[in-house]
Design a protein around this motif. Structure first.
Motif, PDB file in Angstrom:
ATOM      1  N   TYR A  21       0.827  -1.203   0.000  1.00 26.94           N
ATOM      2  CA  TYR A  21       0.000   0.000   0.000  1.00 26.94           C
ATOM      3  C   TYR A  21       0.862   1.254   0.000  1.00 26.94           C
ATOM      4  CZ  TYR A  21      -4.388  -2.478   1.136  1.00 26.94           C
ATOM      5  OH  TYR A  21      -5.514  -3.257   1.108  1.00 26.94           O
ATOM      6  N   GLU A  22       1.861   1.261   0.893  1.00 27.06           N
ATOM      7  CA  GLU A  22       2.719   2.448   1.010  1.00 27.06           C
ATOM      8  C   GLU A  22       3.479   2.691  -0.285  1.00 27.06           C
ATOM      9  OE1 GLU A  22       2.655   0.101   3.351  1.00 27.06           O
ATOM     10  OE2 GLU A  22       2.311   1.041   5.306  1.00 27.06           O
ATOM     11  N   GLU A  23       4.014   1.615  -0.857  1.00 24.43           N
ATOM     12  CA  GLU A  23       4.797   1.752  -2.088  1.00 24.43           C
ATOM     13  C   GLU A  23       3.927   2.247  -3.239  1.00 24.43           C
ATOM     14  OE1 GLU A  23       7.992  -1.764  -0.959  1.00 24.43           O
ATOM     15  OE2 GLU A  23       6.382  -2.187  -2.350  1.00 24.43           O
ATOM     16  N   THR A  24       2.708   1.736  -3.305  1.00 26.69           N
ATOM     17  CA  THR A  24       1.800   2.149  -4.374  1.00 26.69           C
ATOM     18  C   THR A  24       1.493   3.630  -4.264  1.00 26.69           C
ATOM     19  OG1 THR A  24       0.804  -0.037  -4.296  1.00 26.69           O
ATOM     20  CG2 THR A  24      -0.422   1.641  -5.466  1.00 26.69           C
ATOM     21  N   MET A  25       1.222   4.075  -3.032  1.00 28.86           N
ATOM     22  CA  MET A  25       0.875   5.468  -2.841  1.00 28.86           C
ATOM     23  C   MET A  25       2.064   6.374  -3.154  1.00 28.86           C
ATOM     24  SD  MET A  25      -1.101   7.206   0.232  1.00 28.86           S
ATOM     25  CE  MET A  25      -0.587   8.768   0.872  1.00 28.86           C
ATOM     26  N   THR A  26       3.262   5.973  -2.678  1.00 23.02           N
ATOM     27  CA  THR A  26       4.459   6.770  -2.952  1.00 23.02           C
ATOM     28  C   THR A  26       4.699   6.857  -4.454  1.00 23.02           C
ATOM     29  OG1 THR A  26       5.355   5.916  -0.902  1.00 23.02           O
ATOM     30  CG2 THR A  26       6.872   7.064  -2.326  1.00 23.02           C
ATOM     31  N   ALA A  27       4.535   5.722  -5.138  1.00 25.40           N
ATOM     32  CA  ALA A  27       4.736   5.712  -6.589  1.00 25.40           C
ATOM     33  C   ALA A  27       3.727   6.637  -7.270  1.00 25.40           C
ATOM     34  CB  ALA A  27       4.593   4.290  -7.129  1.00 25.40           C
ATOM     35  N   GLY A  28       2.489   6.612  -6.775  1.00 23.61           N
ATOM     36  CA  GLY A  28       1.443   7.454  -7.351  1.00 23.61           C
ATOM     37  C   GLY A  28       1.738   8.930  -7.164  1.00 23.61           C
ATOM     38  N   GLN A  42       0.813  10.344 -13.816  1.00 24.46           N
ATOM     39  CA  GLN A  42      -0.052   9.599 -12.897  1.00 24.46           C
ATOM     40  C   GLN A  42      -0.970   8.623 -13.622  1.00 24.46           C
ATOM     41  OE1 GLN A  42      -0.233  12.753 -13.687  1.00 24.46           O
ATOM     42  NE2 GLN A  42      -2.193  13.691 -13.256  1.00 24.46           N
ATOM     43  N   PRO A  43      -1.272   7.495 -12.964  1.00 27.88           N
ATOM     44  CA  PRO A  43      -2.231   6.554 -13.548  1.00 27.88           C
ATOM     45  C   PRO A  43      -3.635   7.137 -13.460  1.00 27.88           C
ATOM     46  CG  PRO A  43      -1.698   5.887 -11.321  1.00 27.88           C
ATOM     47  CD  PRO A  43      -0.825   7.071 -11.637  1.00 27.88           C
ATOM     48  N   ASN A  44      -4.591   6.543 -14.178  1.00 31.13           N
ATOM     49  CA  ASN A  44      -5.965   7.022 -14.104  1.00 31.13           C
ATOM     50  C   ASN A  44      -6.617   6.641 -12.797  1.00 31.13           C
ATOM     51  OD1 ASN A  44      -5.345   6.189 -17.110  1.00 31.13           O
ATOM     52  ND2 ASN A  44      -6.764   7.904 -17.149  1.00 31.13           N
ATOM     53  N   VAL A  45      -6.322   5.408 -12.354  1.00 32.07           N
ATOM     54  CA  VAL A  45      -6.934   4.916 -11.124  1.00 32.07           C
ATOM     55  C   VAL A  45      -5.822   4.436 -10.209  1.00 32.07           C
ATOM     56  CG1 VAL A  45      -8.530   3.235 -10.133  1.00 32.07           C
ATOM     57  CG2 VAL A  45      -8.964   4.157 -12.404  1.00 32.07           C
ATOM     58  N   ILE A  46      -5.901   4.812  -8.931  1.00 32.55           N
ATOM     59  CA  ILE A  46      -4.905   4.334  -7.972  1.00 32.55           C
ATOM     60  C   ILE A  46      -5.606   3.816  -6.734  1.00 32.55           C
ATOM     61  CG2 ILE A  46      -4.527   6.627  -6.961  1.00 32.55           C
ATOM     62  CD1 ILE A  46      -1.535   5.714  -6.644  1.00 32.55           C
ATOM     63  N   GLN A  47      -5.096   2.730  -6.214  1.00 37.07           N
ATOM     64  CA  GLN A  47      -5.661   2.148  -4.998  1.00 37.07           C
ATOM     65  C   GLN A  47      -4.900   2.718  -3.803  1.00 37.07           C
ATOM     66  OE1 GLN A  47      -4.848  -1.986  -4.498  1.00 37.07           O
ATOM     67  NE2 GLN A  47      -6.528  -2.315  -3.061  1.00 37.07           N
ATOM     68  N   VAL A  48      -5.604   3.394  -2.916  1.00 35.80           N
ATOM     69  CA  VAL A  48      -4.953   3.974  -1.740  1.00 35.80           C
ATOM     70  C   VAL A  48      -5.642   3.458  -0.485  1.00 35.80           C
ATOM     71  CG1 VAL A  48      -4.505   6.119  -0.483  1.00 35.80           C
ATOM     72  CG2 VAL A  48      -4.072   6.010  -2.929  1.00 35.80           C
ATOM     73  N   PHE A  49      -4.841   3.096   0.493  1.00 40.47           N
ATOM     74  CA  PHE A  49      -5.379   2.472   1.706  1.00 40.47           C
ATOM     75  C   PHE A  49      -5.921   3.484   2.702  1.00 40.47           C
ATOM     76  CE2 PHE A  49      -1.478   2.443   4.656  1.00 40.47           C
ATOM     77  CZ  PHE A  49      -0.850   3.436   3.960  1.00 40.47           C
ATOM     78  N   ASP A  50      -6.664   2.978   3.677  1.00 45.48           N
ATOM     79  CA  ASP A  50      -7.355   3.817   4.662  1.00 45.48           C
ATOM     80  C   ASP A  50      -6.467   4.884   5.289  1.00 45.48           C
ATOM     81  OD1 ASP A  50      -5.902   1.851   5.960  1.00 45.48           O
ATOM     82  OD2 ASP A  50      -7.587   1.012   7.092  1.00 45.48           O
ATOM     83  N   ALA A  51      -5.257   4.472   5.723  1.00 45.95           N
ATOM     84  CA  ALA A  51      -4.395   5.412   6.437  1.00 45.95           C
ATOM     85  C   ALA A  51      -3.826   6.493   5.524  1.00 45.95           C
ATOM     86  CB  ALA A  51      -3.258   4.653   7.126  1.00 45.95           C
TER      87      ALA A  51
END
Lengths: 437, 293
Positions: free
Chosen positions: A67-74, A83-92
């Motif tokens: 989750y953290e890596e995905t958000m940082t990458a985004g 940026q991608p069109n859709v990104i999955q970001v976690f609750d925190a």
């Protein structure tokens, strides 16, 4: 891990080039997600189904790590205009994304603007407002939503002659001592901030932070240095010292594994862990609601969701935004939601999907799979819709650190919660300043 | 005497340009950017950026976890540097003394170096694992209830041991080649004068190894400060909890995981200053005292 992704990504791109040629009008969008392993395969399946369902749009899912890596990458990609069109970001991480005005297009607005019908009341109550703003506009589309529930080893409970505890009072006076006597470690859990803190607050309908649990803009203050939660942790420490509870560190799987292997009789984990437990456990298991303290409430309320949401990132063409809206329409359809629910154990986010699962008789064969959604549909209260707090990853780190100190006997409960209060409020203040408030 | 010279004064600079641009783009530019953002409070997306002066630095030193991780970093670096050097030296001296099958021993000891660092770290950590690790089990048979990730001391012990273990082969190769550079005649003369091999080591071999040792000292301090990141990350599995972390890991935690760019930039500036001090120390103080010829 990453090399494989590059190859898969490159192949996907290569394939999309060849297949995109005949259908000239096809709009391509990307979806960055954090679902590895089995979950990732289900994500790919959803994407394939969407691509096969129509010919105007094509979505390409890309696995970006945790989750953290995905958000940082985004974030890095956004700053670079890639940026991608859709990104999955976690609750925190939701507060960071929603707080940055102009980074995302609210899911509700996106769908309405592109002619996709949207009614927030279609969504089950525990999920509805978690990723919404103060006005109740849904910003992130809840994707993989789960909630903490209690799994139990049926053999162990039978052997000890107990039933799953409804309250913590029952747990500490009856269930745990009998399970211990039967040779089991009575209880473990996998996420102290999520299960024993955030959801402790929602289960007992307690105010978690000022300014409407942080949903209002401004600088909220966390209400953590409070008697109810301190009483809970004092009890947990006592259970730990008396071998009624075991703690195997901060890692999720470290705490789940002893349950899967049959040493621990009851485990507090995610409703989304159902599939994993099912494939690993060699004993009959079941699940039930998260226990509550009868001394604190007679009417326990619903819990928060955990997991992540899909956000439509800003800065794309109208065509691509339309494609995202269409993808959201597809994703929220009862059939897709039911498929996702069945494959992964995450809850269906709409009432229609829940009804479909019921009608299909899914819960007759696997009643465990319904516990999460039932708990999310329990009566709510003033403080059960969620929370929106900045730098929340660090705040959770502070909690984990201080809880570790309580368990190690390095600090008393009072000392630890005083530190948590001071440091988390400092972080919230810092976050508000960094957002320009 | 023939004086060869470039026709144009700009020509040498042109030849240097590729190297210089690499240095500027990959080293100076990011460093300057880090210094700049250490004075700003910024949201991760870069929408709002406020100049806050030294606030980030003040905030950093006032946080108990920063001070704790600074303290841990010192202990960690001293232990890792000392033990990885000492163990490698002992192995090198012993391997140098072996007469029969010397090359086999040396090859076997050097071989370890060929294992990729992340793999080595992973293997090391597996040995300490609570459920399957033989070392953890071994400790338990002594009554030491070893719990990686639960007990601060145990986690630190595993981090330090694996970091040392990983660095020994590198140091071994350097020490061994240093030992082989010591002239045979000097060693033979020493053997005639002095019967005690320990004394011979400390009075002849050790001083002659000083240049190698000094070079390795600096390399190892840098290693323990920066390159142990992977080991620490593998031990913590992404969740620091109540475990000790080094300063470099903390920069990652706050900046990458937490999205606090200003705060983590301030921390990395402190690390830059630390490296600067280390470099000055290297050239001004120690290098002068080391005997090279």
């Amino acid at each position: 891990m990453s090399i494989r992704n590059y190859i898969v990504g490159a192949m996907a791109t290569a394939m999309s080039v060849t297949t995109a040629l005949p259908a000239l009008a096809q709009t391509e969008i990307t979806w960055w997600h954090a679902m590895g392993g089995q979950l990732g395969e289900t994500v790919n399946e959803i994407a394939e189904k969407f691509n096969a369902s129509q010919s105007d749009y094509k979505i390409t899912p890309v696995f970006k790590g945790t989750y953290e890596e995905t958000m940082t990458a985004g974030i890095a990609a956004f700053r670079g205009g890639e940026q991608p069109n859709v990104i999955q970001v976690f609750d925190a991480g939701a507060a960071t994304l929603i707080g940055a005005k102009g980074a995302v297009i609210p899911a509700q607005t996106l769908m309405k603007d592109n002619g996709v019908p949207f009614d927030i009341n279609d969504y089950i109550s525990g999920v509805r407002y978690f990723y919404a703003d103060t006005d109740g506009t849904m910003i992130g589309m809840p994707f993989n939503s789960s909630t903490p529930i209690m799994y139990y080893n049926e053999d162990a409970l039978k052997k000890a002659g107990v039933t799953p505890p409804k309250t913590w009072e029952e747990f500490q006076s009856v269930t745990a001592p009998k399970l211990k006597a039967a040779g089991y470690v009575p209880l473990s859990q996998s996420h102290l901030p999520w299960i024993f803190t955030e959801n402790f607050y929602s289960r007992h309908n307690l105010e978690f932070a000022t300014m409407d649990n942080g949903y209002e803009s401004g600088t909220p203050v966390m209400l953590l240095n409070q008697d109810p939660i301190k009483g809970h942790f004092a009890a947990v420490k006592e259970w730990l010292d008396n071998d009624l509870f075991a703690w195997y560190g901060t890692g999720w799987t470290d705490n789940q594994k002893p349950f899967n292997e049959g040493q621990v009789a009851m485990w507090l984990g995610s409703s989304g862990s159902f599939g994993g437990v099912k494939s690993a456990a060699k004993f009959p298991f079941n699940a039930t609601y998260l226990p509550y303290w009868e001394s604190l409430t007679k009417d326990p309320t619903q819990t928060f969701i955990g997991g992540a949401a899909l956000f439509a990132m800003a800065g794309h063409s109208e065509d691509e935004n339309k494609a995202v809206a269409e993808f959201f329409r597809f994703l929220t359809s009862p059939e897709v939601q039911y498929f996702w629910h069945k494959e992964t154990g995450y809850v269906p986010i709409t009432t229609a999907a829940y009804d479909l699962a019921k009608k299909d008789g899914y819960y007759k064969e696997t009643p465990q799979a319904e516990v999460g959604i039932k708990q999310l549909s329990l009566p709510g209260g003033d403080w059960t819709k969620g929370y929106r707090l900045g730098f929340y990853v660090q705040i959770r780190d502070v909690m984990n650190r201080e809880y570790g100190k309580i368990f190690a006997g390095e600090k008393t409960v009072d000392e630890a919660f005083e530190t948590i209060e001071i440091e988390s409020n400092k972080l919230l203040e810092r976050f508000a300043r960094s957002m320009g408030n | 005497m023939n004086k060869s010279q470039f026709r144009s004064p700009l020509y040498p600079y042109l030849l240097l340009l590729p190297q210089l641009s690499i240095v500027v783009i990959f080293f100076y530019w990011p460093a300057a950017e880090a210094i700049r953002s250490s004075f700003y409070l910024e949201d991760p997306f870069g929408f709002s950026s406020t100049f806050v002066g030294f606030d980030n630095f003040e905030d950093m030193v006032s946080r108990s976890d920063y001070v704790a991780s600074a303290r841990f970093t010192i202990i960690f670096s001293v232990l890792v540097t000392f033990f990885s050097l000492a163990a490698a030296l002992l192995l090198a001296v012993t391997a140098d003394r072996v007469i029969k099958g010397a090359s086999t021993y040396k090859t076997l000891l050097m071989w370890v170096y060929a294992i990729a660092p992340p793999v080595a770290g992973l293997i090391g950590i597996m040995l300490f694992d609570n459920l399957v690790g033989p070392i953890a089990e071994f400790f338990r048979s002594f009554g030491w209830d070893f719990k990686l990730g639960v007990n601060r001391f145990d986690t630190a012990f595993a981090m330090i041991t694996v970091s040392i273990w990983k660095q020994i082969p590198v140091n071994f190769i350097f020490f061994l080649s240093g030992l082989q550079g010591i002239p045979k005649s000097v060693q033979e003369a020493a053997a005639i004068d002095c019967a005690s091999s320990t004394r011979r080591f400390w009075t002849i071999t050790f001083p002659l190894l000083a240049p190698t040792g000094f070079f390795l000292l600096i390399i190892n301090i840098t290693y323990s400060l920066f390159d142990t990141f992977g080991v620490i990350d593998v031990v913590l599995k992404g969740e620091p909890g109540n475990n000790p972390v080094t300063l470099v890991y903390k920069v990652f935690l706050d900046g990458f995981r937490g999205g606090d760019l200003g705060g983590s930039s301030a921390q990395s500036v402190i690390l830059m200053v630390l490296v600067l001090i280390l470099t000055v120390f290297q050239f001004r103080l120690i290098e002068r005292r080391v005997h090279y010829n």
